[in-house]
Design an enzyme around this catalytic site. Structure first.
Site, PDB file in Angstrom:
ATOM      1  N   CYS A 326       0.829  -1.204   0.000  1.00  0.00           N
ATOM      2  CA  CYS A 326       0.000   0.000   0.000  1.00  0.00           C
ATOM      3  C   CYS A 326       0.865   1.255   0.000  1.00  0.00           C
ATOM      4  CB  CYS A 326      -0.951   0.010   1.200  1.00  0.00           C
ATOM      5  SG  CYS A 326      -0.113  -0.001   2.804  1.00  0.00           S
ATOM      6  N   GLU A 360      -1.889   1.123  -4.703  1.00  0.00           N
ATOM      7  CA  GLU A 360      -1.712  -0.250  -4.228  1.00  0.00           C
ATOM      8  C   GLU A 360      -0.956  -0.987  -5.329  1.00  0.00           C
ATOM      9  OE1 GLU A 360      -3.063  -2.949  -0.916  1.00  0.00           O
ATOM     10  OE2 GLU A 360      -3.427  -0.821  -1.255  1.00  0.00           O
TER      11      GLU A 360
END
Length: 368
Positions: A326, A360
């Protein structure tokens, strides 16, 4: 959806921002001889499965507000294009219901929505007051009245209080490579917010993993989001996670899906790394004989800080690494170490958060 004539403009704006993210990620991964990233876009609207709103009281009226992350100025929100249609349906219904009911309205400061692809909804009402029997009677009536809008459950939260009317979770269904998987998503626990892109992410992980006869170790496995679908691709899956509620949920999800070759236990990544080096496991996990596993692949989905030094060293011992990140900056920092032993064979961008700077990413590495 807004004015149809505006939709091409929205789509064009989204594509422009997505191209900027793609360029940024390709640039970050270029020093590691990464192939060009595969891009998995999001629907530009109605993609979020959960949302949180502050409630603003103004005289006899009340409405939702959000805050500009840069200026911290509040702005009124009657509908949220990022949220799915189910949340947008329920948003005004909740306020319309409580507006003239003093027991439900007074000291209400936040409303959280958690939904599923199957239409289930969990609505958490947060208060700056103690929730008494009169409040519970009123919220039970509210839940009964909201049965007209499908499967909706309510929770009340106040300081040191959590009051359930019925349940505190929804059951999500994700169709991964043509197979349905069921996941229990619990209020106030982490779940992937974008179901469409999450499905893309799981399918990408399955594709790079291939079908093997060895075992998978997964760190930071949450509620089994990757573990369950990946169990089809490995002899056994062992997942570890630090959150007690996520582990309990993962074990429920294993049973929900009748999966017999996956085990998920509460164990910090650092302790797992120590156990892999031969140190003793906690007494509650003495039956988890790591020597019985034939680990050749590891999947990691760490927090924004990336992998700590010990975990990074342990991960580098595996033949294959699936790294979900992330935070591409800390991913790149970790790849500096991993590139000495592994090649990046595939990379992907999963646009979980359209119209934000967040990326992401996924990379698949194999030992040189």
């Amino acid at each position: 959806m807004g004015n149809p004539s505006q939709e091409p403009t929205l789509a064009a704006l989204y594509n422009e921002q997505l191209q900027e993210k793609e360029h940024r990620l390709n640039t970050l991964l270029a020093p590691f001889s990464s192939p060009k990233v595969s891009v998995f876009p999001s629907p530009p609207q109605h993609y979020r499965m959960r949302a949180e709103f502050r409630v603003w009281h103004e005289g006899d009226d009340l409405f939702y507000v959000m805050f500009n992350p840069e200026t911290r100025e509040k702005y009124r929100v009657d509908q949220l294009p990022a949220a799915n249609l189910r949340i947008n349906q329920l948003m005004p219904l909740v306020l319309d219901y409580v507006r003239d009911k003093e027991i439900l309205r007074r000291k209400l400061f936040q409303v959280d929505f958690l939904t599923s692809t199957t239409g289930e909804a969990l609505i958490s009402m947060l208060y700056h007051k103690a929730l008494d029997d009169d409040w519970q009677t009123a919220i039970e009536q509210m839940q009964q009245d909201f049965s007209a809008y499908g499967k909706v459950d309510f929770i009340g939260r106040a300081r040191k209080q959590k009051v359930l009317v019925h349940r505190d979770r929804v059951t999500e269904c994700l169709t991964v490579n043509g197979q349905d998987y069921y996941f229990e998503h619990i209020e106030n626990s982490f779940t992937q917010p974008n179901a469409s892109v999450n499905t893309n992410m799981i399918e990408w992980a399955c594709a790079v993993a291939g079908d093997t006869q060895h075992d998978l170790l997964e760190l930071y496995c949450g509620n089994g989001n990757f573990s369950l679908p990946l169990a089809k691709h490995f002899r056994n899956v062992l997942g570890t996670e630090i959150s007690r509620s996520s582990v309990t949920s993962a074990q429920t999800n294993i049973a929900l899906n009748n999966i017999t070759n996956a085990r998920i236990e509460r164990l910090p990544a650092e302790e797992c790394a120590a156990a892999m080096r031969g140190e003793t496991l906690p007494s509650r996990l003495q039956d988890m004989r790591l020597s019985d596993y034939d680990f050749k692949t590891v999947l990691v989905d760490p927090p924004r800080a990336g992998l700590d030094a010990d975990t990074l060293a342990m991960v580098g011992e595996f033949e294959h690494i699936i790294y979900i990140s992330c935070n591409p900056e800390t991913l790149a920092e970790n790849l500096v170490a991993l590139q000495t032993t592994h090649n990046v064979e595939a990379a992907a961008l999963f646009d979980q958060f359209p119209f934000t700077h967040h990326i992401e990413a996924g990379v698949y590495l194999s030992r040189k």
